[in-house]
Design a protein around this motif. Sequence first.
Motif, mmCIF file in Angstrom:
data_model
loop_
_atom_site.group_PDB
_atom_site.id
_atom_site.type_symbol
_atom_site.label_atom_id
_atom_site.label_comp_id
_atom_site.label_asym_id
_atom_site.label_seq_id
_atom_site.Cartn_x
_atom_site.Cartn_y
_atom_site.Cartn_z
ATOM 1 N N GLY A 245 0.761 -1.172 0.073
ATOM 2 C CA GLY A 245 -0.033 0.158 0.001
ATOM 3 C C GLY A 245 0.718 1.317 0.062
ATOM 4 O O GLY A 245 0.292 2.322 -0.060
ATOM 5 N N GLY A 246 2.068 1.204 0.064
ATOM 6 C CA GLY A 246 3.059 2.508 0.062
ATOM 7 C C GLY A 246 3.024 3.011 -1.314
ATOM 8 O O GLY A 246 2.597 2.420 -2.240
ATOM 9 N N GLY A 247 3.556 4.209 -1.293
ATOM 10 C CA GLY A 247 3.480 4.674 -2.734
ATOM 11 C C GLY A 247 3.926 6.404 -2.490
ATOM 12 O O GLY A 247 4.382 6.494 -1.371
ATOM 13 N N LEU A 248 3.656 6.988 -3.670
ATOM 14 C CA LEU A 248 3.931 8.497 -3.658
ATOM 15 C C LEU A 248 2.599 9.239 -3.500
ATOM 16 O O LEU A 248 1.718 9.052 -4.244
ATOM 17 C CB LEU A 248 4.878 8.895 -4.810
ATOM 18 N N VAL A 249 2.738 10.288 -2.676
ATOM 19 C CA VAL A 249 1.384 11.041 -2.562
ATOM 20 C C VAL A 249 1.687 12.476 -2.378
ATOM 21 O O VAL A 249 2.652 12.625 -1.702
ATOM 22 C CB VAL A 249 0.490 10.459 -1.606
ATOM 23 N N GLN A 250 0.838 13.296 -2.717
ATOM 24 C CA GLN A 250 0.900 14.619 -2.454
ATOM 25 C C GLN A 250 0.634 14.964 -0.886
ATOM 26 O O GLN A 250 -0.207 14.243 -0.458
ATOM 27 C CB GLN A 250 0.190 15.712 -3.300
ATOM 28 N N ALA A 251 1.359 16.090 -0.422
ATOM 29 C CA ALA A 251 1.034 16.543 1.023
ATOM 30 C C ALA A 251 -0.443 16.735 0.880
ATOM 31 O O ALA A 251 -1.158 17.349 0.005
ATOM 32 C CB ALA A 251 1.702 17.889 1.343
ATOM 33 N N GLY A 252 -1.143 16.278 2.230
ATOM 34 C CA GLY A 252 -2.549 16.449 2.300
ATOM 35 C C GLY A 252 -3.564 15.248 1.959
ATOM 36 O O GLY A 252 -4.657 15.125 1.966
ATOM 37 N N GLY A 253 -2.760 14.237 1.067
ATOM 38 C CA GLY A 253 -3.253 13.255 0.479
ATOM 39 C C GLY A 253 -3.510 11.962 1.564
ATOM 40 O O GLY A 253 -3.149 12.211 2.602
ATOM 41 N N SER A 254 -3.787 10.899 1.262
ATOM 42 C CA SER A 254 -4.066 9.759 1.650
ATOM 43 C C SER A 254 -3.406 8.307 1.252
ATOM 44 O O SER A 254 -3.513 8.400 0.095
ATOM 45 C CB SER A 254 -5.637 9.529 2.202
ATOM 46 N N LEU A 255 -3.140 7.557 2.249
ATOM 47 C CA LEU A 255 -2.555 6.245 1.754
ATOM 48 C C LEU A 255 -3.309 5.136 2.832
ATOM 49 O O LEU A 255 -3.521 5.674 3.916
ATOM 50 C CB LEU A 255 -1.232 6.085 1.719
ATOM 51 N N GLY B 25 8.750 -3.987 4.835
ATOM 52 C CA GLY B 25 8.573 -2.504 4.737
ATOM 53 C C GLY B 25 7.997 -2.179 3.425
ATOM 54 O O GLY B 25 8.207 -2.654 2.494
ATOM 55 N N THR B 26 7.320 -1.027 3.459
ATOM 56 C CA THR B 26 6.935 -0.421 2.179
ATOM 57 C C THR B 26 6.933 1.158 2.187
ATOM 58 O O THR B 26 7.027 1.682 3.326
ATOM 59 C CB THR B 26 5.171 -0.610 2.267
ATOM 60 N N GLN B 27 7.553 1.627 1.135
ATOM 61 C CA GLN B 27 7.772 3.096 1.145
ATOM 62 C C GLN B 27 6.659 4.096 0.984
ATOM 63 O O GLN B 27 5.808 3.740 -0.089
ATOM 64 C CB GLN B 27 9.036 3.012 0.162
ATOM 65 N N VAL B 28 6.740 4.882 1.874
ATOM 66 C CA VAL B 28 5.804 6.023 1.775
ATOM 67 C C VAL B 28 6.495 7.395 1.422
ATOM 68 O O VAL B 28 7.530 7.925 2.224
ATOM 69 C CB VAL B 28 4.994 6.170 2.917
ATOM 70 N N THR B 29 6.204 7.940 0.287
ATOM 71 C CA THR B 29 6.885 9.164 0.061
ATOM 72 C C THR B 29 5.723 10.593 -0.105
ATOM 73 O O THR B 29 4.718 10.101 -0.839
ATOM 74 C CB THR B 29 7.630 9.346 -1.139
ATOM 75 N N VAL B 30 5.945 11.330 0.734
ATOM 76 C CA VAL B 30 4.960 12.700 0.589
ATOM 77 C C VAL B 30 5.623 13.834 0.099
ATOM 78 O O VAL B 30 6.747 14.107 0.654
ATOM 79 C CB VAL B 30 4.336 12.805 1.936
ATOM 80 N N SER B 31 5.099 14.367 -1.022
ATOM 81 C CA SER B 31 5.708 15.447 -1.980
ATOM 82 C C SER B 31 4.912 16.640 -1.031
ATOM 83 O O SER B 31 3.983 16.772 -1.040
ATOM 84 C CB SER B 31 5.748 15.067 -3.244
ATOM 85 N N SER B 32 5.735 17.880 -1.222
ATOM 86 C CA SER B 32 5.332 19.013 -0.857
ATOM 87 C C SER B 32 4.644 19.908 -1.840
ATOM 88 O O SER B 32 5.010 19.551 -3.136
ATOM 89 C CB SER B 32 6.226 19.669 -0.045
#
Length: 121
Positions: free
Chosen positions: A8-18, A114-121
């Motif tokens: 379920g990890g991934g790349l999401v913008q700030a304010g988003g959900s995972l 582990g699963t990577q979560v990346t939140v972009s600003s």
Amino acid sequence: QVQLVESGGGLVQAGGSLRLSCAASGRAFSIYATGWFRQAPGKERELVAVINWNGDTTYADSVKGRFTISRDNAKNTVNLQMNSLKPEDTALYYCAADLKYSTSPGQYSFWGQGTQVTVSS
């Protein structure tokens, strides 16, 4: 013995959900405490949230009100719903399980990859 696989990890913008999921295999998973921990580069592994076999939960102050941990013992899964994500939530997220309920990662015997979560600003 318990085997754990995160997804379920991934790349999401700030304010988003995972939504992260931890699938467990092995005997009697329902009696295990299960936690989500995270580790950012150059930092120590830290608590995100843990849930006991009876549903009791503990959250890190930094995620209270934004993250929700839940478990489905019939499906042997523990989920982490993450809302209002911030760039500082970026990390490798791990699922862990142990018979003893604890907020310390050092107390957990079984770990996923582990699963990577990346939140972009």
